[in-house]
Design a protein around this motif. Sequence first.
Motif, PDB file in Angstrom:
ATOM      1  N   ASP A  49       0.832  -1.213   0.000  1.00  0.00           N
ATOM      2  CA  ASP A  49       0.000   0.000   0.000  1.00  0.00           C
ATOM      3  C   ASP A  49       0.865   1.261   0.000  1.00  0.00           C
ATOM      4  N   ASN A  50       1.911   1.267   0.833  1.00  0.00           N
ATOM      5  CA  ASN A  50       2.794   2.425   0.906  1.00  0.00           C
ATOM      6  C   ASN A  50       3.600   2.600  -0.381  1.00  0.00           C
ATOM      7  N   LEU A  51       4.007   1.505  -0.998  1.00  0.00           N
ATOM      8  CA  LEU A  51       4.714   1.605  -2.274  1.00  0.00           C
ATOM      9  C   LEU A  51       3.808   2.216  -3.343  1.00  0.00           C
ATOM     10  N   ALA A  52       2.576   1.769  -3.385  1.00  0.00           N
ATOM     11  CA  ALA A  52       1.631   2.308  -4.373  1.00  0.00           C
ATOM     12  C   ALA A  52       1.354   3.780  -4.115  1.00  0.00           C
ATOM     13  N   TYR A  67       7.917   5.735   0.981  1.00  0.00           N
ATOM     14  CA  TYR A  67       8.854   4.618   0.826  1.00  0.00           C
ATOM     15  C   TYR A  67       9.548   4.277   2.137  1.00  0.00           C
ATOM     16  N   VAL A  68       9.823   5.283   2.948  1.00  0.00           N
ATOM     17  CA  VAL A  68      10.450   5.042   4.237  1.00  0.00           C
ATOM     18  C   VAL A  68       9.463   4.366   5.188  1.00  0.00           C
ATOM     19  N   MET A  69       8.187   4.724   5.097  1.00  0.00           N
ATOM     20  CA  MET A  69       7.162   4.080   5.935  1.00  0.00           C
ATOM     21  C   MET A  69       7.023   2.620   5.596  1.00  0.00           C
ATOM     22  N   GLY A  70       7.160   2.276   4.296  1.00  0.00           N
ATOM     23  CA  GLY A  70       6.965   0.915   3.816  1.00  0.00           C
ATOM     24  C   GLY A  70       7.890  -0.033   4.492  1.00  0.00           C
TER      25      GLY A  70
END
Length: 70
Positions: A49-52, A67-70
């Motif tokens: 989801d975070n990448l998207a 991206y850092v959250m992912g």
Amino acid sequence: MYYNFTETPVLKLEMDYAVKIFSLTLNLPKQEDYALTSQIRRPPVSVSDNLAEGFGRETKMDKKRFYVMG
């Protein structure tokens, strides 16, 4: 350059991990379906989801945040 986040190598790797994690949790006891099993299965979904979300952002800083959250 990627035109769709589904083409990225990191998403393909993440999907492999998600499938492995899901298969590992299939043999957990049924009473754990809504507790431990659910907690184990959620992180791979969150990563994709975070990448998207990051892929759809306009600025590099905004992308980086997701991206850092992912």
